[in-house]
Design a protein around this motif. Sequence first.
Motif, PDB file in Angstrom:
ATOM      1  N   LEU A 174       0.815  -1.217   0.000  1.00 43.90           N
ATOM      2  CA  LEU A 174       0.000   0.000   0.000  1.00 43.90           C
ATOM      3  C   LEU A 174       0.850   1.270   0.000  1.00 43.90           C
ATOM      4  O   LEU A 174       0.323   2.370  -0.057  1.00 43.90           O
ATOM      5  CB  LEU A 174      -0.902   0.025   1.242  1.00 43.90           C
ATOM      6  N   ALA A 185      -6.313   5.527   5.931  1.00 40.21           N
ATOM      7  CA  ALA A 185      -6.798   4.225   5.449  1.00 40.21           C
ATOM      8  C   ALA A 185      -7.598   4.402   4.158  1.00 40.21           C
ATOM      9  O   ALA A 185      -7.383   3.682   3.171  1.00 40.21           O
ATOM     10  CB  ALA A 185      -7.656   3.555   6.526  1.00 40.21           C
ATOM     11  N   ASN A 244      -7.439   6.653   1.998  1.00 40.73           N
ATOM     12  CA  ASN A 244      -6.626   7.120   0.880  1.00 40.73           C
ATOM     13  C   ASN A 244      -5.415   6.233   0.618  1.00 40.73           C
ATOM     14  O   ASN A 244      -4.519   6.617  -0.137  1.00 40.73           O
ATOM     15  CB  ASN A 244      -6.194   8.558   1.130  1.00 40.73           C
ATOM     16  N   ASN A 245      -5.439   5.077   1.290  1.00 42.94           N
ATOM     17  CA  ASN A 245      -4.351   4.113   1.106  1.00 42.94           C
ATOM     18  C   ASN A 245      -2.971   4.735   1.274  1.00 42.94           C
ATOM     19  O   ASN A 245      -2.047   4.462   0.530  1.00 42.94           O
ATOM     20  CB  ASN A 245      -4.439   3.465  -0.279  1.00 42.94           C
ATOM     21  N   LYS A 258      -9.461   0.863  10.194  1.00 44.90           N
ATOM     22  CA  LYS A 258      -8.496  -0.190   9.839  1.00 44.90           C
ATOM     23  C   LYS A 258      -7.307  -0.255  10.798  1.00 44.90           C
ATOM     24  O   LYS A 258      -6.194  -0.616  10.402  1.00 44.90           O
ATOM     25  CB  LYS A 258      -7.970   0.013   8.395  1.00 44.90           C
ATOM     26  N   LYS A 290       0.368   4.925   3.054  1.00 44.98           N
ATOM     27  CA  LYS A 290       1.222   4.103   3.913  1.00 44.98           C
ATOM     28  C   LYS A 290       2.378   4.962   4.397  1.00 44.98           C
ATOM     29  O   LYS A 290       3.069   5.601   3.591  1.00 44.98           O
ATOM     30  CB  LYS A 290       1.777   2.924   3.091  1.00 44.98           C
TER      31      LYS A 290
END
Lengths: 435, 435
Positions: A18, A134, A136-137, A77, A139
Amino acid sequence: MNRRAFNLGLFSAVAVTLLKPSQAQPKLRVNGGRINAHLAALSEFGKNPQGGVTRLAYSEADLQGRKYAMGLMREAKLEVSIDLAGNIVGRRAGSEAALPPLVIGSHIDSVPEGGNYDGDVGSMGAIEVAQTLAENNVKLRHSLEVLIFQNEEGGTIGSQLISGELPEKQLDLPANSGKTIREGIKILGGDPTRFAEARRKRGDIAAYLELHIEQGGILDTEKINIGVVEGIVGIMHWEVTIEGFANHAGTTPMNKRRDALLAAAKFIEAVNRVVTSIPGRQVGNVGKIQALPGAYNVIPGKVVLSLELRDLDSAKVEAMFGKIRVEAASIAESTGTLFDFKQTSVSYPALTDERIRRLIDETAKGIGLSTKQLPSGAGHDAQEMARLGPVGMIFVPSVGGISHSPREFSRPEDIVNGGNVLLQTLLKLDTMRLR
Amino acid sequence: MNRRAFNLGLFSAVAVTLLKPSQAQPKLRVNGGRINAHLAALSEFGKNPQGGVTRLAYSEADLQGRKYAMGLMREAKLEVSIDLAGNIVGRRAGSEAALPPLVIGSHIDSVPEGGNYDGDVGSMGAIEVAQTLAENNVKLRHSLEVLIFQNEEGGTIGSQLISGELPEKQLDLPANSGKTIREGIKILGGDPTRFAEARRKRGDIAAYLELHIEQGGILDTEKINIGVVEGIVGIMHWEVTIEGFANHAGTTPMNKRRDALLAAAKFIEAVNRVVTSIPGRQVGNVGKIQALPGAYNVIPGKVVLSLELRDLDSAKVEAMFGKIRVEAASIAESTGTLFDFKQTSVSYPALTDERIRRLIDETAKGIGLSTKQLPSGAGHDAQEMARLGPVGMIFVPSVGGISHSPREFSRPEDIVNGGNVLLQTLLKLDTMRLR
């Protein structure tokens, strides 16, 4: 370190896919409607008829509020657990397993008849930041921990337990709910028998950021969007005992009295005079007083009162106390009384990290918000976290500076601003070499 | 009047044969050793290990002390009874049955952890005077009553009952012993169901004389033998409530506070300043104080305190109170607080009879004693008796002015002087036309 590093390692295996560079997200914003909706929903737990909440640590309302927050964390998440101290921990893995976590959070317990913003804004804000990441993914390099500390209002207990500041014997003191801290830790799902293991070490965190309402009203008065906290003031407490001579209030001539309450009155005025005669933001308070024996017709023979002094600079507190003692000696002389000072608690100032302060300031200005550097006159979990690594605090305005009251209120737009500054500061911190 | 006049008539039949003109007794003296021995013996009832006594009205110690006193009264050839109010009455018939009685007396109940002189000196002194009259076969024109009032320390209850000042609803208030006044009257042998009948009317007494220790230390300091009491001061009580705004003591800047305790401190100083800025013997006291909510870290939002003012002149008390209110208004203005005054009790000054004052003064000087005119700052049964007829009070020195304390002490020779002045003043009063 080992236990946490191991866990983070587990998460990082799935997280790598991610990964996006966080510096590429300058336009990322929190969901303003959602953060305020979560605040409103949280306000139901321990709600008082007259407004505000009573959500005392370890009470049923506290448990309900924590359950609600853990639900939100799972939606965001986060991997949710309760640490040994009873704090709620929500984890999101980072891309570099060897890095210690970036920690954001606050508390959701309240004082008796408290408000809906103190602690809640920072807690819901931190969860919202995790949710935004989360969705917007995004990481991060560092793993992220959202920490909701237990029993902040009882004296930053949850953060003191992990910073190692709380002596074990204090576990048996009662909290506001009447339960002891030891009982409370068990109720929350921690383990008081593993007291020593709950502690983290310096370096166990990359940094700690806390969003909070400014409880003093300075931002509100000056119409400033974001407060960049210089540090959390040191707080010193003394119990002051004044001995005079109890006597008949009808028969003792005025010039023959050794009136401990008259001496106390002069002392209270002297404290105010000393504290306000120096430039700066130091404060002093006499909040408790008892006159003995305490009757209409008896000259008070003894007074016990409390003295509190706060400042970011311990030396200034010591200097004020020195002047106050000189004033007390002169009052004792003129009233025929004796003063005794017993220090009952000391908490040293905790400065925020200079780099983080600058980062918060630049970040806020970057999204068009005005800022002001100011101390926190109130204690916060951040002061304990400063023992474990660099910390920063972001203040948003509180209308009229009213706090610990049902009338506590922060405007929805100010809360959203705070959430965005927290998010963007976190993203930038993630790119920095912090040690 | 009728009931008592009837009784006195019964005694006067046998009394005539003993008649000697009282003005023929200028050398008559009390038995000094005996009066002090009786005081020492009385001190055993309710004696505390640390000195002094706790002989609360209606307690077992009170009952034992009263039994002892009644025994002494019988030895002094007094006809002993308990009146409807529970006071002990010892009667000696006079030669002229139509005259109302001359009354002398005091009380033997004490405050918690009280001393052995307050009340006791006047009670044992009055019995000693009666004993001296009996031993010397002195017959007065007036009948004599030795009155030992019940529960003086609970607010001159026994004398208020006979002067008609006590509202019946107060019978259900608890006394220091925990028993209600109603229960107490029964325990002592009175009859609370005959509340109205216990009352005497103006003119029912020819005069009332009370010997007492001076609880203020003026006679002791100035080395004067006898105090001629000008009157018993009026006492006014107010409950003063100061409303500020409770707020966080760490975060609220000093110049934004509405600190009710700081306002209270300025007020306590102002009370002292007003009371001491006028010539005279007036006194003022702030004896009780409560600051709310009462915590180290909260600015007091509310203070409740007591204000007491005393003087022989009601107008002076009113004038002082007026000045204090002006000061309070100015303090309220400068501290952002509100003051509220609620008057909680009023007792008006009771002046002693000018002729009796002169008589006491001449009598004391006639037996070689120095005198000083002074007010009584404390309340006494004499203030109630002043509603029934002319009163006089004789003070003897109390070392250091210490009272309501185990350390209360009057020298044996001063007590004997007081007994002799009481005896000789009574003899002279008996020859006077008092109405």
